[in-house]
Structures are given as structure tokens and as C-alpha cells.
Design an enzyme around this catalytic site. Sequence first.
Site, PDB file in Angstrom:
ATOM      1  N   GLU A   1     -15.072  -1.258  14.894  1.00 60.26           N
ATOM      2  CA  GLU A   1     -14.319  -2.623  16.312  1.00 60.26           C
ATOM      3  C   GLU A   1     -13.789  -2.323  17.406  1.00 60.26           C
ATOM      4  OE1 GLU A   1     -11.107  -3.783  13.782  1.00 60.26           O
ATOM      5  OE2 GLU A   1     -12.240  -3.519  12.260  1.00 60.26           O
ATOM      6  N   ARG A  40     -11.228  14.853   8.491  1.00 62.99           N
ATOM      7  CA  ARG A  40     -12.496  15.302   7.018  1.00 62.99           C
ATOM      8  C   ARG A  40     -13.856  15.821   7.497  1.00 62.99           C
ATOM      9  NH1 ARG A  40     -11.456  10.490   4.079  1.00 62.99           N
ATOM     10  NH2 ARG A  40      -9.118  10.605   3.406  1.00 62.99           N
ATOM     11  N   ASN A  98       0.822  -1.490   0.114  1.00 67.43           N
ATOM     12  CA  ASN A  98      -0.222  -0.170   0.066  1.00 67.43           C
ATOM     13  C   ASN A  98       1.053   1.475  -0.040  1.00 67.43           C
ATOM     14  OD1 ASN A  98      -2.329   2.232   1.003  1.00 67.43           O
ATOM     15  ND2 ASN A  98      -2.591   1.104   2.670  1.00 67.43           N
ATOM     16  N   ARG A 141      -2.576  -1.779  -4.110  1.00 65.57           N
ATOM     17  CA  ARG A 141      -3.731  -1.207  -3.636  1.00 65.57           C
ATOM     18  C   ARG A 141      -3.675  -0.277  -3.809  1.00 65.57           C
ATOM     19  NH1 ARG A 141      -5.457   2.888   1.296  1.00 65.57           N
ATOM     20  NH2 ARG A 141      -7.343   3.407   0.786  1.00 65.57           N
ATOM     21  N   LEU A 181     -15.862   2.715  10.129  1.00 61.78           N
ATOM     22  CA  LEU A 181     -15.287   3.858  11.008  1.00 61.78           C
ATOM     23  C   LEU A 181     -14.290   3.670  11.060  1.00 61.78           C
ATOM     24  CD1 LEU A 181     -18.749   3.341  13.152  1.00 61.78           C
ATOM     25  CD2 LEU A 181     -18.523   4.977  10.476  1.00 61.78           C
ATOM     26  N   GLY A 182     -12.680   4.052  10.505  1.00 61.65           N
ATOM     27  CA  GLY A 182     -11.965   4.525  10.401  1.00 61.65           C
ATOM     28  C   GLY A 182     -11.019   6.275  10.705  1.00 61.65           C
ATOM     29  N   ASN A 183      -9.975   6.645  10.779  1.00 64.36           N
ATOM     30  CA  ASN A 183      -9.951   7.764  10.672  1.00 64.36           C
ATOM     31  C   ASN A 183     -10.491   8.419   9.632  1.00 64.36           C
ATOM     32  OD1 ASN A 183      -8.120   8.835  12.733  1.00 64.36           O
ATOM     33  ND2 ASN A 183      -6.242   7.813  11.460  1.00 64.36           N
ATOM     34  N   GLY A 184     -10.684   7.398   8.243  1.00 63.83           N
ATOM     35  CA  GLY A 184     -11.387   7.779   6.842  1.00 63.83           C
ATOM     36  C   GLY A 184     -13.055   7.127   7.384  1.00 63.83           C
ATOM     37  N   HIS A 192     -13.181   2.720  -0.140  1.00 61.56           N
ATOM     38  CA  HIS A 192     -12.792   1.592   1.476  1.00 61.56           C
ATOM     39  C   HIS A 192     -13.743   0.199   0.749  1.00 61.56           C
ATOM     40  CE1 HIS A 192     -13.112   4.607   4.710  1.00 61.56           C
ATOM     41  NE2 HIS A 192     -11.809   4.280   4.346  1.00 61.56           N
ATOM     42  N   GLY A 252     -10.842   0.662  12.948  1.00 63.48           N
ATOM     43  CA  GLY A 252     -10.620   1.265  14.440  1.00 63.48           C
ATOM     44  C   GLY A 252     -11.758   1.875  14.865  1.00 63.48           C
ATOM     45  N   ASP A 289      -8.320  12.037  17.222  1.00 61.74           N
ATOM     46  CA  ASP A 289      -8.076  10.603  17.284  1.00 61.74           C
ATOM     47  C   ASP A 289      -9.810  10.306  18.488  1.00 61.74           C
ATOM     48  OD1 ASP A 289      -6.063   8.151  17.669  1.00 61.74           O
ATOM     49  OD2 ASP A 289      -8.292   8.171  19.509  1.00 61.74           O
ATOM     50  N   ARG A 311     -10.505   8.722  20.349  1.00 64.89           N
ATOM     51  CA  ARG A 311      -9.800   7.678  22.178  1.00 64.89           C
ATOM     52  C   ARG A 311      -9.879   8.816  23.007  1.00 64.89           C
ATOM     53  NH1 ARG A 311      -5.538   3.565  20.067  1.00 64.89           N
ATOM     54  NH2 ARG A 311      -5.477   4.689  18.589  1.00 64.89           N
ATOM     55  N   GLU A 333      -7.947  -5.672   4.959  1.00 64.49           N
ATOM     56  CA  GLU A 333      -7.759  -5.118   3.899  1.00 64.49           C
ATOM     57  C   GLU A 333      -6.858  -6.076   3.161  1.00 64.49           C
ATOM     58  OE1 GLU A 333      -8.984  -1.356   5.254  1.00 64.49           O
ATOM     59  OE2 GLU A 333      -9.666  -0.915   3.513  1.00 64.49           O
TER      60      GLU A 333
HETATM   61  P1  ADP Z   1      -6.785   4.564   9.803  1.00 62.90           P
HETATM   62  O1  ADP Z   1      -8.404   4.564   8.681  1.00 62.90           O
HETATM   63  O2  ADP Z   1      -6.039   5.284   9.837  1.00 62.90           O
HETATM   64  O3  ADP Z   1      -7.061   3.231   9.362  1.00 62.90           O
HETATM   65  P2  ADP Z   1      -8.194   3.396  11.934  1.00 62.90           P
HETATM   66  O4  ADP Z   1      -8.874   2.361  11.032  1.00 62.90           O
HETATM   67  O5  ADP Z   1      -6.720   2.871  12.680  1.00 62.90           O
HETATM   68  O6  ADP Z   1      -7.854   4.533  10.620  1.00 62.90           O
HETATM   69  O7  ADP Z   1      -9.279   3.693  13.048  1.00 62.90           O
HETATM   70  C1  ADP Z   1      -8.168   4.921  13.917  1.00 62.90           C
HETATM   71  C2  ADP Z   1     -10.030   5.240  14.601  1.00 62.90           C
HETATM   72  O8  ADP Z   1      -9.339   4.391  15.216  1.00 62.90           O
HETATM   73  C3  ADP Z   1      -9.018   6.413  15.623  1.00 62.90           C
HETATM   74  O9  ADP Z   1      -9.573   7.568  15.566  1.00 62.90           O
HETATM   75  C4  ADP Z   1      -8.256   5.545  16.799  1.00 62.90           C
HETATM   76  O10 ADP Z   1      -8.552   6.332  18.445  1.00 62.90           O
HETATM   77  C5  ADP Z   1     -10.025   4.557  16.903  1.00 62.90           C
HETATM   78  N1  ADP Z   1      -9.761   3.280  17.604  1.00 62.90           N
HETATM   79  C6  ADP Z   1      -8.920   2.296  17.736  1.00 62.90           C
HETATM   80  N2  ADP Z   1      -8.684   2.120  19.129  1.00 62.90           N
HETATM   81  C7  ADP Z   1      -8.989   2.144  19.769  1.00 62.90           C
HETATM   82  C8  ADP Z   1      -9.955   2.168  20.375  1.00 62.90           C
HETATM   83  N3  ADP Z   1      -9.261   1.352  21.374  1.00 62.90           N
HETATM   84  N4  ADP Z   1     -11.052   2.778  21.622  1.00 62.90           N
HETATM   85  C9  ADP Z   1     -11.293   3.800  20.896  1.00 62.90           C
HETATM   86  N5  ADP Z   1     -10.916   4.338  19.387  1.00 62.90           N
HETATM   87  C10 ADP Z   1     -10.330   3.741  19.192  1.00 62.90           C
END
Ligand code: ADP
Length: 400
Positions: free
Chosen positions: A335, A241, A7, A91, A209-212, A180, A332, A284, A286, A385
Amino acid sequence: MNVLVINCGSSSLKYQLINADTEEVLAKGLCERIGIDGGMHTYQKKDSDKVKTQVDMPSHTKAVSLVLEALTDPANGVIKSLSEIDAVGHRIVHGGEKFAKSVIIDDEVLAAIKECNDLAPLHNPANLIGVDSCRELMPNVPMVAVFDTAFHQTMPPKAYLYGIPYEYYRKYKVRRYGFHGTSHDYVAHRTAEFLGKDIKDMKIIVCHLGNGASVSAVNGGKCVDTSMGLTPLEGLIMGTRSGDLDPAILEFISGKENLSIGEMLTILNKKSGVLGLSDGVSSDFRDLGEAADSGNEQAKAALETYAYRVAKYIGAYVAAMNGVDAITFTAGVGENNISARAQISSYLTYLGTELDEKKNAVRGEELIISKDGSRIPILVIPTDEEMSIARQTVELVSKR
Ligand code: ADP
């Protein structure tokens, strides 16, 4: 068969070497700051600690050669020679309307991918540099392109057209593409498998639901709608975003603040989302959760606004498919973020589904988190992925 999954971004390269027969990740790593001073290679062999090496990588070819050296290193490598890499899966972010499936890379395919560069100027050229570097160093190894957009190519025109003059679609292919796709595809199929059902008989909503972040509506195994658009900026509120907004806001703010369109887009891509909404607390989840728990009202409002937008999309996709059989969280936040899942699910009781607090207290595992007896199951399915890219690579390469 060993598959190297690549990637490649403009200044970074993520990789995994996967034994596709056992689905074991033999090693993985990340090259950062390619083409910039202060390069860093992080390498991790299965069941071992990460090894970080500071090393300048003036080019992507240099980065790929470092990766290959690490994988074949007599002390810390996982294969004896490059001949043990049977295929490479790349990718590729944007396949435009040309690619509805993964393909074996040849010169013709490369030319067609280049024609899509216009649609993803930040991503596709970088992905292609990764392909070129790998071809240079492993000229006889078959390579496969797996597109982020491909899974969404089954959307009907009513889902992918924008309400703007049709000539812009005709002339420039301005339409919804979605991203995605590898994750939505993988997670939708795992959802059906996990529930012991045939995906052909199911209406599934996947929330990546990740950063993106994006949501997709998958009917009978085919994507019928998704929240990201021509670019990944549309749809949900994300880490940085904005997601959906009134396009007139661009002119309004740019006029007030004397900003160019480019500067406005940087704000919408990099300074908005929950980062912007929380008034700069964090992108983030967290950090945002901690801030909200300790009384930061802006962080709390950002998380509420985020969850509300996801719930609205789920509602829209129930309508788009005239029903739903399962709703799945992944990536992220999906999950791991217990409170985000709870907040989103609180809007879904009209579907006859309710979250089970105990089940929802789990992170990163495949499971149903709705109460027994809920009409619609809500699930968590961790995405993978890289594994999906490896599987698709094997499928195409073995057919040759
Ligand atoms: P990317 O789009 O960069 O691949 P990810 O799928 O890794 O992103 O998601 C990142 C997000 O997941 C961050 O906002 C992070 O805070 C959140 N995250 C990861 N682990 C946890 C956790 N244990 N509790 C809460 N949020 C989490």
C-alpha cells in the site's frame, strides 16, 4: 450491530469494536506482554488520541476484561454496557482442511479447531485462548471463527500437494494451506468492484506485502494457488522469513554451525528475509529504503532480491491461470512502498502494462497505478482484515 473483532496471539491481543451497520471503527487497541511483566494496554477511541496504560495482564482473560472495561468506561468508552456488543469475530490462523468458510463457534467447532493446533502450534492455541476468555466474560454473545486458511481451500490438489511421498499427506495432511486468506479474499473482491467487473469473470493476482507476505492467484473469485505453504514460511522473501529455499540448506548450515532443526527454523523465521539479506540493516522496508538511498549496497541488494521474487510469483500465477486481468498490491509495503511497487512492476511490461509514476506516488489509497491504456491494470487496494472479519461475523450471526 456492534462486532468486537479479536486477534489473539500468545502474548498480545489486538481488537477493534466496529459498528457493522455504518462500518465505523468505534475503538481499537492492543494488549501487549500478556503473561509477562510490564504489560501495556493501548486504547484508541475513534477521533481521539491513543491512551497507553501500563498494567500487568497475567492471563488473556484479564486482558479481555481490561478491553471490555475500556470500551464501557463512562469517560473514555464507546458503549454503555456489554449488552451493546452483539457478536465477536475471532481471527483463527489455521483451519486445516476442516474449515473452508467462517463458522459460528460452538463446542464442536472448538474441538475441530483444536485438532488443527498441530499445524500451527504457535498461533492456534493462542487464538483459542482468546475465544475461551471471551466466552468466559461474554457467555451469551455469539462468536464467529474466521480462518486465515479458509479462502485458500478452493485450491486444486495440483496446487496444494508437495512433491513428497503421498503418505505424508494421507497421514498428517502435509500440504499447502496458505495464509492471509481474509486479506486475499477481501482485496480480490474489492479489485473487481473497483474495476466495475464481476469477479466471476476475472483472473486476479493479489500481492499481500506486509511483514509477512504472500501472493495468491484468484480465478473467478476462487483461490487457485498461493505462495505460503503448510506454514507461513514458504514463498516470498519477507521481513524476517526466508520464503522458498532448497530444503537441503537446512542440513548444510546446521552441520556447519552445529544447530538443531529448531534453531535452524528460528533463523529461517526470525533472522532471514530482508533483515538477513541486508546483513542485519532492518526488516522494515522504510529503514531499508533509507539505507539503500544512502548507499548501503546490502540493503539495495535485499530490496532487489525481494522484488525479483515477487515478480517471479506473479509470472508463475499468470501461467497457473493462463492469463491475468488485474494485479493488486496490498498490506504495509504494497500500500505504501512506492519504490517496491515500481521495482516489481518493472518486470511486468511483457504483460502490456506499465506503471504510471505519478499515480504510483500515492500511498494507502484505492487506485489504479498503471498507465492508462495498459492491457492489465495494476492496482493498490488497502486491505482491511478486521472489517472483513466483522462483515463475515454479521453475515453468520444474522442467519441464525
Ligand atoms: P504486518 O504483516 O505486521 O501486518 P504490515 O502490513 O503492517 O505488516 O507491513 C509492514 C511493512 O510495511 C513494514 O516493512 C513497513 O516498512 C512497510 N511500510 C509501512 N508504511 C510504509 C511507508 N510509508 N513507506 C514504505 N514502507 C512502509
